[in-house]
Design an enzyme around this catalytic site. Structure first.
Site, PDB file in Angstrom:
ATOM      1  NE  ARG A  75      -2.943  -7.058   5.388  1.00 43.55           N
ATOM      2  CZ  ARG A  75      -1.745  -6.672   4.979  1.00 43.55           C
ATOM      3  NH1 ARG A  75      -1.641  -5.582   4.241  1.00 43.55           N
ATOM      4  NH2 ARG A  75      -0.663  -7.351   5.285  1.00 43.55           N
TER       5      ARG A  75
ATOM      6  CG  HIS B  65       0.591  -3.823  -0.789  1.00 45.84           C
ATOM      7  ND1 HIS B  65      -0.396  -2.968  -0.353  1.00 45.84           N
ATOM      8  CD2 HIS B  65       1.254  -4.223   0.335  1.00 45.84           C
ATOM      9  CE1 HIS B  65      -0.353  -2.866   0.962  1.00 45.84           C
ATOM     10  NE2 HIS B  65       0.636  -3.621   1.401  1.00 45.84           N
TER      11      HIS B  65
ATOM     12  NE  ARG C 183       0.688   1.447   3.796  1.00 41.20           N
ATOM     13  CZ  ARG C 183       0.394   0.165   4.022  1.00 41.20           C
ATOM     14  NH1 ARG C 183       1.358  -0.691   4.343  1.00 41.20           N
ATOM     15  NH2 ARG C 183      -0.847  -0.272   3.923  1.00 41.20           N
TER      16      ARG C 183
ATOM     17  CB  CYS D 167       6.706  -3.178   2.181  1.00 42.12           C
ATOM     18  SG  CYS D 167       6.889  -4.948   1.898  1.00 42.12           S
TER      19      CYS D 167
ATOM     20  CD  GLN E 253       4.436  -0.685   1.628  1.00 39.32           C
ATOM     21  OE1 GLN E 253       3.815  -1.108   2.607  1.00 39.32           O
ATOM     22  NE2 GLN E 253       5.363   0.244   1.727  1.00 39.32           N
TER      23      GLN E 253
ATOM     24  CG  ASP F  55       8.268  -7.784   0.765  1.00 43.47           C
ATOM     25  OD1 ASP F  55       8.253  -7.812   2.012  1.00 43.47           O
ATOM     26  OD2 ASP F  55       7.248  -7.959   0.075  1.00 43.47           O
TER      27      ASP F  55
END
Length: 308
Positions: free
Chosen positions: A103, A130, A293, A265, A133, A225
């Site tokens: 990450r 991402h 997730r 998210c 996600q 987001d």
């Protein structure tokens, strides 16, 4: 399939559909009698340059559920590309672990890891995209609607890394995607051109507009987001002026289909990009999405690290 998971665009429609079926199967198995130890003896190194809640815990628990283990590596322990070169980090870790999840801030850091690593590398987030996600988001839609074809996804807000991966997933799978953003906050042109090319094969209709009301009208999914992502803190005041018309609230949501679901998210800045009544309302899928997730990443891990 690819040996790494760096971008949604590395995968075909067939590849993604197989991963979706695997994620659904692993989730059902987990809630029925627990997952089989498909990753017994396997270890995932989790390299973090950015803090995390969902990414860290979901990957850690996914490995545990599948019989494997995960090793958390904090930013101070490696100093990726600073204390030690990325190429050296990749080659060292490859001798210790079965896979690497990173990450990072800069996308080239994760691609450089993949270049030099002899074990699979997963992009846990970069400034460009991402993919984990987006795969979770598509899995959540797939699980809820049972069919992805001709779904209308409305993304309201910043054309950021999350938007890029979700756009690409939709363009590959034949999902219609409309994004409404303030001027100056569009999805980057290269990513948009990629989506246009992908949509020609899938039949996905993609649109980039300014008007959030137009974007949300008749949507099956309303997605938003945070206005300011990590690393953009210096822009926060400027963004707080540009983005209020793009808040997902009850007045906006009523324009979507009555059956529409709301996605985010996380982390959410309540009262900015989304209101409490929507985030906690009956159409909110924010927390099922967050929990997915775990199951979506199990599919990614089994595909990359498993022996099946």
């Amino acid at each position: 399939m690819e040996r790494n998971f760096l971008a949604i665009t590395d995968f075909s429609k067939v590849d993604l559909e197989k991963l979706l079926e695997l994620a659904l199967s692993l989730k059902k198995e987990y809630f029925s009698h627990g997952n089989q130890p498909l990753l017994k003896g396997k270890v995932l190194a989790m390299v973090f340059n950015k803090p995390s809640l969902r990414t860290r815990i979901s990957f850690d628990m996914a490995m545990r559920h599948l019989g494997g283990d995960a090793l958390f590596i904090s930013p101070n322990e490696i100093g990726l590309g600073k204390r030690e070169s990325i190429a050296d980090v990749a080659r060292v870790l490859s001798g210790y672990v079965t896979g690497i999840m990173a990450r990072v801030f800069e996308h080239n850091h994760v691609t450089e890891l993949a270049k030099w690593s002899s074990v699979p590398v997963i992009n846990g987030l970069s400034d460009y995209n991402h993919p984990c996600q987006a795969f979770t988001d598509i899995f959540t839609m797939y699980e809820h609607f049972n069919n992805l074809q001709n779904l209308n996804v409305a993304y309201v807000g910043d054309g950021n890394n999350v938007a890029v991966s979700l756009l690409h997933a939709c363009a590959i799978l034949g999902i219609n995607f409309t994004i409404a953003s303030p001027e100056g906050y569009d999805i980057n042109l290269k990513a948009w051109k990629t989506a246009e090319n992908l949509s020609k094969n899938s039949g996905s209709l993609i649109l980039q507009i300014r008007n959030p009301q137009e974007a949300v009208t008749d949507a099956d999914v309303v997605y938003t987001d945070t206005w300011t992502s990590m690393g953009q803190e210096e822009e926060a005041k400027k963004r707080e002026i540009a983005f209020p018309p793009y808040q997902v609230n009850s007045d906006l949501l009523i324009l979507a289909k009555p059956t529409a679901i709301v996605m985010h998210c996380l982390p959410a800045h309540r009262g900015q990009e989304i209101t409490d009544d929507v985030a906690d309302g009956p159409q909110s899928f924010i927390f099922p999405q967050a929990h997915n997730r775990l199951h979506a990443q199990k599919a990614i891990l089994v595909n990359l690290l498993g022996d099946v």
